[in-house]
Motif scaffolding. Structure first.
Motif, PDB file in Angstrom:
ATOM      1  N   PRO A 191      16.263  34.644  28.963  1.00 40.45           N
ATOM      2  CA  PRO A 191      17.237  33.945  29.819  1.00 40.45           C
ATOM      3  C   PRO A 191      18.696  34.259  29.495  1.00 40.45           C
ATOM      4  CG  PRO A 191      16.551  32.540  28.024  1.00 40.45           C
ATOM      5  CD  PRO A 191      15.991  33.896  27.740  1.00 40.45           C
ATOM      6  N   LEU A 201      31.172  36.543  25.696  1.00 40.96           N
ATOM      7  CA  LEU A 201      30.593  35.461  24.910  1.00 40.96           C
ATOM      8  C   LEU A 201      29.156  35.775  24.510  1.00 40.96           C
ATOM      9  CD1 LEU A 201      31.815  32.739  24.079  1.00 40.96           C
ATOM     10  CD2 LEU A 201      30.394  31.711  25.848  1.00 40.96           C
ATOM     11  N   TYR A 202      28.390  36.235  25.501  1.00 40.23           N
ATOM     12  CA  TYR A 202      26.996  36.584  25.219  1.00 40.23           C
ATOM     13  C   TYR A 202      26.921  37.653  24.136  1.00 40.23           C
ATOM     14  CZ  TYR A 202      24.373  34.248  28.987  1.00 40.23           C
ATOM     15  OH  TYR A 202      23.739  33.346  29.766  1.00 40.23           O
ATOM     16  N   LEU A 230      39.666  27.664  28.007  1.00 38.44           N
ATOM     17  CA  LEU A 230      39.370  28.734  27.061  1.00 38.44           C
ATOM     18  C   LEU A 230      39.348  30.075  27.784  1.00 38.44           C
ATOM     19  CD1 LEU A 230      38.510  29.608  24.166  1.00 38.44           C
ATOM     20  CD2 LEU A 230      36.183  29.524  25.014  1.00 38.44           C
ATOM     21  N   ALA A 277      29.465  26.442  26.263  1.00 41.23           N
ATOM     22  CA  ALA A 277      30.159  26.863  25.051  1.00 41.23           C
ATOM     23  C   ALA A 277      31.654  26.732  25.232  1.00 41.23           C
ATOM     24  CB  ALA A 277      29.784  28.302  24.713  1.00 41.23           C
ATOM     25  N   ALA A 278      32.120  27.128  26.385  1.00 42.33           N
ATOM     26  CA  ALA A 278      33.552  27.030  26.646  1.00 42.33           C
ATOM     27  C   ALA A 278      34.004  25.583  26.600  1.00 42.33           C
ATOM     28  CB  ALA A 278      33.864  27.636  28.017  1.00 42.33           C
ATOM     29  N   GLY A 282      24.771  27.371  28.534  1.00 37.30           N
ATOM     30  CA  GLY A 282      25.083  28.603  27.830  1.00 37.30           C
ATOM     31  C   GLY A 282      26.588  28.838  27.800  1.00 37.30           C
ATOM     32  N   PRO A 283      27.039  29.878  28.460  1.00 35.45           N
ATOM     33  CA  PRO A 283      28.452  30.269  28.346  1.00 35.45           C
ATOM     34  C   PRO A 283      29.426  29.181  28.808  1.00 35.45           C
ATOM     35  CG  PRO A 283      27.310  31.536  30.044  1.00 35.45           C
ATOM     36  CD  PRO A 283      26.263  30.814  29.289  1.00 35.45           C
ATOM     37  N   ASP A 284      29.127  28.516  29.941  1.00 35.23           N
ATOM     38  CA  ASP A 284      30.070  27.510  30.413  1.00 35.23           C
ATOM     39  C   ASP A 284      30.117  26.342  29.434  1.00 35.23           C
ATOM     40  OD1 ASP A 284      30.049  29.242  32.442  1.00 35.23           O
ATOM     41  OD2 ASP A 284      29.172  27.903  33.938  1.00 35.23           O
ATOM     42  N   ILE A 334      38.014  37.512  35.463  1.00 33.34           N
ATOM     43  CA  ILE A 334      38.242  36.938  34.136  1.00 33.34           C
ATOM     44  C   ILE A 334      37.004  36.176  33.680  1.00 33.34           C
ATOM     45  CG2 ILE A 334      39.691  35.380  32.791  1.00 33.34           C
ATOM     46  CD1 ILE A 334      41.063  37.957  33.689  1.00 33.34           C
ATOM     47  N   TYR A 335      36.472  35.366  34.594  1.00 27.83           N
ATOM     48  CA  TYR A 335      35.277  34.610  34.258  1.00 27.83           C
ATOM     49  C   TYR A 335      34.145  35.560  33.876  1.00 27.83           C
ATOM     50  CZ  TYR A 335      31.150  31.668  34.789  1.00 27.83           C
ATOM     51  OH  TYR A 335      29.978  31.012  34.564  1.00 27.83           O
ATOM     52  N   PHE A 387      41.793  33.189  27.320  1.00 31.22           N
ATOM     53  CA  PHE A 387      41.230  34.476  26.934  1.00 31.22           C
ATOM     54  C   PHE A 387      41.864  35.644  27.651  1.00 31.22           C
ATOM     55  CE2 PHE A 387      37.671  35.487  24.293  1.00 31.22           C
ATOM     56  CZ  PHE A 387      37.430  34.277  23.702  1.00 31.22           C
ATOM     57  N   TYR A 444      34.716  37.207  30.507  1.00 29.80           N
ATOM     58  CA  TYR A 444      34.585  36.194  29.456  1.00 29.80           C
ATOM     59  C   TYR A 444      33.114  35.911  29.137  1.00 29.80           C
ATOM     60  CZ  TYR A 444      33.719  31.355  28.123  1.00 29.80           C
ATOM     61  OH  TYR A 444      33.199  30.236  27.553  1.00 29.80           O
ATOM     62  N   LYS A 445      32.348  35.796  30.209  1.00 31.27           N
ATOM     63  CA  LYS A 445      30.922  35.512  30.045  1.00 31.27           C
ATOM     64  C   LYS A 445      30.224  36.667  29.314  1.00 31.27           C
ATOM     65  CE  LYS A 445      27.692  33.425  33.321  1.00 31.27           C
ATOM     66  NZ  LYS A 445      27.470  33.252  34.768  1.00 31.27           N
ATOM     67  N   THR A 469      22.431  36.047  32.518  1.00 31.25           N
ATOM     68  CA  THR A 469      23.308  35.587  33.609  1.00 31.25           C
ATOM     69  C   THR A 469      24.687  36.235  33.597  1.00 31.25           C
ATOM     70  OG1 THR A 469      24.068  33.697  32.323  1.00 31.25           O
ATOM     71  CG2 THR A 469      22.171  33.338  33.746  1.00 31.25           C
ATOM     72  N   ILE A 503      20.989  27.584  32.680  1.00 31.10           N
ATOM     73  CA  ILE A 503      21.348  28.609  31.702  1.00 31.10           C
ATOM     74  C   ILE A 503      22.865  28.689  31.534  1.00 31.10           C
ATOM     75  CG2 ILE A 503      21.252  31.057  31.163  1.00 31.10           C
ATOM     76  CD1 ILE A 503      18.571  31.154  32.610  1.00 31.10           C
ATOM     77  N   ASP A 504      23.576  28.783  32.646  1.00 32.64           N
ATOM     78  CA  ASP A 504      25.028  28.897  32.531  1.00 32.64           C
ATOM     79  C   ASP A 504      25.646  27.596  32.020  1.00 32.64           C
ATOM     80  OD1 ASP A 504      25.074  31.448  33.231  1.00 32.64           O
ATOM     81  OD2 ASP A 504      25.902  31.181  35.247  1.00 32.64           O
TER      82      ASP A 504
END
Lengths: 678, 514
Positions: free
Chosen positions: B221, B164-165, A643, A633-634, A629-631, B156-157, A647, B160-161, B224, A625-626
């Motif tokens: 899902p 983004l979601y 990124l 995307a980065a 997903g978000p990772d 920060i991570y 940010f 950011y996450k 996270t 998922i990560d």
């Protein structure tokens, strides 16, 4: 009166539990014990009303609870004969166990907490037996589970006690899973959770079918089996029994109250309370009968090889619960309740007696280190013998009446399941007699074998007065079981506070059957006594009197055979058990490993649950998922973590800006066209 | 005017704290506490003057500020009322919980919380769809800041996450809103709630809103971000995040998806059920193996939120009521659990479960509170958690016995991971001298946990007080749903059965039960 009876233990539990540190141990103990004796006195008054005066059942509504659409659940107290029987059992045993704990827990630094838990348990149990609807029953059901969890884990520094406590709660939750689904299905079918309303509507649903998990199933069978899963969990029936032996990690008074006399019988109570439902499904009754019979056999076979005195009695409890279930499955609900009633007396007696032995032997629980104790603790010995006579069904003791009633009813029922249960039950009576007398002989007869005990050595060398919980005996290897002698140790008889409950329970173990058998299982008086509080089949009770004489005498034969065999194997030829174990090692291992249930569950459920959890966490959340997903995307947008780094400074403001500008621009763009076009 | 006052008062206080020169940390704390307590007082006033017998919106204010695009249009029904009560109840406790643990840039911290409170109240009270959108999205900005400035090492991570979601969902929802306003010609939520969109349009609108709400819930899902956000957030941030912000998704479903897209809701229950079923089993198993306390509770939140979604889309009174009670209950219980973690984190500065143990011995008061909230989390009867779970599942069973079957395993798994956590923290022997030296709860900490305890018991024993105001609002939603055709699910997830309809009296009919 019933309100006072039920809520007094809650009140005293709160006083002792929250205020124990302020008011001190003795006031806490006086409050809780005193409260329980008041409740017990009230319970006997209520019972007498039903027993002697033939009072009618009634309900006391308390408060609205959960109301939603057509669902209406109340807090209410329901009293009828069935409840009255349970009230007497619960409060009497609880009061005596409170009293007993004055002596047994005397050295414990957390006594107030212990007494608070005991009273809390009693309250939950009373709510269970007075429930007028399934949800309140579930409240009591989970409440006793909580109290059981807390009491099993009372000595929370012991890893084994903590593990046992969690196991008890979680395994019971498996049962509650079934119970819950049973309640949901009941509500869907009957549109109510009120027990009276459900039972009244049962005839209309007999033979109906519905879809459950995509399968077409008989309504009553499905509901009864789901509810029965709950009963199996609470009453430790085969498959969901694994928590009960481990529950012996709790202090012995707890074992007597919760894991012998009251909580574990809740499943039997539930089935009797809902007996008209089970009467509507032959399949469910058959399942109940087979499970009960199988449990009786399984537990008795394991009890044969246990060396821990409490575990023998624990497996015995499990086995006797099996009797109650196959009695209920055979339609003899009165007999099931009768055995529940008598069993409460003699099994509490045996547990408290075992506690007295353990107390005398400085917390040694292994019977291999006992022997010859009858001379040192004669009162305990006498009362343990009384309890054993009742358990093994010696003539005219309480167990004689109730166990015979069960076996005869199973035979008289005539269905193949009940026939099977009868033969299993008769054979288990033999096993029961054997392991019970084995316990007596190993503990009270023969030569003293105390010298090998770590606990005794500990006591002699350090004169150390620790409680069970604070000794780290589990980590120590035991000494040499072959060592004999007393090592100079002198066991002492327990104080009066511990012996008095034994005497009272002993009286019950001897007399309860004789006094009440006409009411509980009598073909003539039974219906009058129960007054519709359970499905009483008078014709089955009548048929019990016409079974062949070999059926009638089978339990007595089993008693004498078991007694004789135990006498031969443990007093006359003590080397025999070892030889038998060596001759059939596979069977012996099978029994000492308790049919490998724990190993199986560990391999099939516990370890996979953790493994799958780890897999989902690492492979699922992090690497799938990560990653995508978000990772991902980065990575896609700006090549790696840069990124995220970029940010840091401005992302919040950019976000706010994007949101506002986006909203404003989009609105400005869209809306004039939209309204113009209209 | 009371709603406007409740929205503007904390903003005013926040501006004063930050803008006035020479505001010390102590003054900032006191101002924040007084303000939040005043808001709680206003909340009580709101509740006591609330008429539970009507579904009409109350305390309505309508100021056509930028009509027709945006109106300052406020009003509450019972659902809004209860969620506002939850927010104003938790907020003073959050300020108290940060009293000693936050020492960096205190005025800004307090201001962030006050503004967040304002935005949360605004979200629950907004009656204009764009006003709602503003509050809904802006409410996350203070949370980004709280995590990003006062958070832990990987803050920060985490933010950011989170960002983004959220962004993804927001954009889609905004597009959906624009379409709706364009189509219906109004920004009024009340009017939109009775507007019958074309079922095909509903399908896409549902999905657009779903993208946003599912992230906020969070549903599997797209969950996270939550464990990371919780782990890095300061205690009070976690409390608000779990207590109130996670409720925005459920509120969105109840306020928008169900009444505005009833046909799509009925058609897509299989999607929600499937995700909820996976979430309960999946996240419960993941929770079982966590070694970080906050992560464990975060995963348990995902499992609990799955009960909310499943209950809402059971599309019957019990399910929806249960979901709303679950939102309130989880707000209290998970908030309290994060506060419990905060108490020991303040002492030992680690969330590592293995560093604790034996607290029942050294911190008996703490152990008692923690036990209570553990039991509330596993849904022991007489706590709010039970009422919520029970209603959700009994409602869900009527719609799909299979979904109820899978979701009910949550009561087993929930007990397993929570008791396993409790055993490692409170039982056994203490892990080290520093653990043993931790003092028991202070008066301030008891003052934080005790009110929540009482609320949880109240909601567990007599939930009527909390359910009654919401009933008319739920009845209105049920009217909207009445008669919609439920999706036909694949046979292994049979929906229309679940009920023995052909054999029961005709009173129970297939489809949505009113």
């Amino acid at each position: 009166m019933i309100q006072l009876l039920v809520f007094l233990p809650l009140l005293t539990a709160l006083v002792a539990g929250l205020g124990g540190r302020i008011i001190g141990h003795v006031p806490s103990k006086i409050v809780t014990t005193g409260g329980l004796f008041v409740s017990a006195a009230l319970a006997w008054v209520i019972f007498a009303q039903f027993w002697l005066d033939g009072a009618a059942g009634y309900e006391v509504p308390l408060l609205s609870w959960i109301q939603s659409g057509d669902l209406d659940v109340r807090w209410a107290l329901k009293v009828d004969t069935l409840t009255a029987v349970m009230l007497v059992v619960v409060t009497s045993v609880s009061a005596l166990v409170h009293l007993y704990s004055w002596g047994y827990m005397e050295e414990d630094p957390d006594q107030s907490r212990f007494f608070a838990y005991l009273s809390l348990f009693t309250f939950a149990m009373l709510m269970l037996v007075t429930a007028d609807n399934l949800v309140q029953m579930f409240f009591g059901w989970e409440g006793v589970g909580l109290a059981s969890y807390l009491l099993i884990g009372f000595w929370y520094k012991k890893p084994s006690a903590n593990a046992a406590a969690i196991k008890a709660f979680v395994v019971n939750r498996v049962g509650d899973f079934g119970f819950s689904l049973g309640i949901f299905a009941t509500f869907m079918v009957f549109g109510t959770v009120s027990i009276d309303a459900i039972l009244a509507a049962v005839p209309g649903q007999a033979g109906a079918s519905f879809s459950f998990l995509g399968m077409r199933m008989d309504v009553m069978t499905a509901i009864c089996l789901l509810l029965f899963v709950g009963a199996m969990g609470k009453s430790a029936q085969l498959g969901l029994h694994t928590w009960l032996p481990d529950a012996m990690e709790g202090p012995t008074p707890v074992s007597a109250l919760i894991h012998a006399a009251t909580m574990v019988t809740a499943g039997v109570f539930m089935i009797c309370r809902l007996s008209p439902m089970f009467e509507a499904s032959v399949t469910a009754q058959t399942v109940v009968t087979y499970v009960g019979a199988a449990t009786a056999l399984f537990a008795a076979s394991v009890a044969l090889v246990q060396t821990d005195i409490k575990r023998v009695i624990a497996y015995s409890t499990c086995s006797q619960l099996g009797y109650m279930f196959f009695a209920a499955g055979s339609g003899a609900y009165g007999a099931a309740m009768f055995h529940l009633f008598t069993h409460a007396f003699f099994k509490a007696l045996l547990f408290l007696g075992a506690g007295s032995v353990i107390h005398a032997m400085h917390h040694e629980q292994d019977m291999r280190f006992y022997g010859a104790l009858r001379k040192h603790i004669p009162i305990t010995f006498a009362l343990m013998t009384v309890g054993t006579l009742a358990l093994t069904g010696f003539y005219f003791t309480a167990g004689y009446y109730s166990k015979d009633a069960i076996l005869e009813a199973a035979f008289a029922n005539g269905s193949s399941a009940s026939q099977f249960a009868f033969f299993v039950g008769a054979f288990v009576a033999l096993l029961t007699s054997f392991y019970s007398w084995r316990l007596v002989f190993l503990t009270f007869y023969g030569a003293p074998r105390w010298a090998g005990s770590e606990h005794i050595q500990h006591a002699m060398h350090h004169d150390h007065h620790d409680t069970e919980g604070t000794t780290d005996s589990d980590e120590h290897a035991h000494g040499n079981p072959a060592a004999t002698g007393t090592a100079g140790y002198h066991p002492h008889e327990s104080p009066w506070s511990m012996l008095l409950p034994l005497f009272l329970l002993g009286a019950g173990a001897l007399g309860a059957g004789y006094v009440w058998h006409h009411q509980f299982v009598g073909a003539e008086h039974g219906a009058d006594f129960w007054r519709g509080s359970l499905a009483f089949r008078a014709e089955l009770m009548e048929a019990m009197h016409h079974v062949p004489s070999w059926v009638v005498h089978a339990p007595a034969v089993a008693f004498f055979l078991g007694l004789g065999a135990a006498w031969y194997a443990y007093l006359k030829a003590p080397e025999l058990p070892g030889r038998i174990a060596a001759a059939v090692p596979a069977l012996y291992r099978f029994l000492t490993h308790k049919w490998y249930f724990d190993e199986l569950y560990d391999a099939v459920f516990v370890r996979p649950a953790f493994a799958i959890g780890r897999f989902l966490w690492v492979r699922g959340d992090q690497r799938t998922i990560d990653r995508f997903g978000p990772d991902g995307a980065a990575t896609l947008v700006a090549g790696g973590a840069s990124l995220a780094r970029r940010f840091q400074s401005g992302y919040v403001y950019s976000y706010a800006l994007v949101m506002l500008i986006g909203l404003a621009a989009a609105a400005a763009w869209f809306m004039p066209f939209g309204t113009a076009g209209r | 005017m009371i709603l406007s006052l409740m929205i503007l008062l904390p903003v005013l206080a926040a501006v004063l704290i930050v803008a006035l020169p020479g505001v010390t940390a102590g003054v900032a704390r006191t101002t924040a506490l007084v303000t939040t307590l005043a808001l709680f007082g206003l909340g009580i006033l709101l509740w006591s003057s609330f008429d539970s017998t009507t579904a009409a919106f109350q305390h309505v204010e309508n100021l056509p500020l930028f009509a027709p695009y945006l109106a300052w249009h406020l009003g509450i029904d019972g659902i809004s009322l209860m969620l506002i009560m939850l927010s104003v109840f938790l907020m003073p406790l959050c300020i108290l919980a940060s009293w000693e643990s936050v020492q960096k840039r205190v005025p800004e911290y307090m201001a962030a919380f006050l503004i967040m409170e304002s935005l949360m109240i605004g979200t629950f009270a907004a009656r204009d769809i764009f006003l709602f959108y503003l509050f809904f999205e802006a409410g996350l900005i203070p949370m980004f800041l709280i995590i990003g400035i006062w958070g832990g090492a990987r803050r920060i991570y985490a933010s950011y996450k989170f960002f983004l979601y959220t962004l993804l969902g927001s954009v889609l929802m905004l597009v959906g809103m624009l379409y709706m306003v364009n189509e219906a010609g109004t920004t009024d939520i009340g009017a939109l709630s009775v507007y019958d969109f074309d079922p095909r349009a509903q399908f896409w609108l549902f999905l657009a809103f779903f993208a946003s709400f599912a992230v906020k819930m969070p549903m599997w899902p797209v969950h996270t971000w939550l464990p990371d956000a919780h782990v890095e957030a300061p205690t009070a941030g976690s409390v608000i995040l779990a207590g109130v912000l996670l409720k925005l998704g459920g509120y969105g479903f109840v306020r928008f998806s169900l009444p505005m897209f009833p046909d799509a809701s009925a058609q897509l229950i299989w999607l929600v059920f499937a995700l909820s079923m996976v979430a309960v089993v999946y996240t419960s198993l993941v929770a079982l193996v966590q070694t970080d306390m906050k992560k464990l509770i975060a995963y348990s939140s995902v499992a609990h939120m799955a009960f909310v979604t499943a209950g809402l889309f059971a599309l019957n009174t019990q399910g929806i009521e249960g979901s709303l009670v679950m939102m309130l209950s989880h707000g209290l219980v998970s908030g309290a659990l994060f506060l419990c973690v905060g108490v020991i984190y303040d002492r030992l500065h680690t969330r590592e479960i293995a560093r604790y143990g034996g607290l029942a011995d050294t911190m008996p008061k703490y152990a008692l509170f923690f036990l209570f909230f553990t039991m509330a989390s596993v849904g022991l009867p007489a706590t709010s958690g039970f009422v919520a779970e029970f209603l959700v599942l009994i409602g869900l069973y009527k719609t799909s016995s299979a979904a109820a079957f899978v979701m009910t395993t949550g009561i087993i798994l929930g007990a397993a991971y929570m008791l396993w956590l409790y055993r490692r923290v409170a039982f056994g022997t203490t892990a080290g001298d520093d653990t043993r030296a931790m003092p028991d709860l202070s008066v301030r900490e008891v003052a934080i946990l005790l009110p929540i305890t009482l609320a949880v018991l109240w909601m567990g024993i007599y939930p009527k007080s909390f359910q009654d105001p919401m009933k008319p609002a739920i009845a209105t939603i049920m009217t909207r749903l009445d008669g919609r055709v439920l999706a036909t699910l694949p046979t292994d997830m049979t929906i229309s059965p679940g009920s023995p309809l052909d054999l029961l009296p005709a009173a129970e009919h297939q489809g949505v039960h009113p």
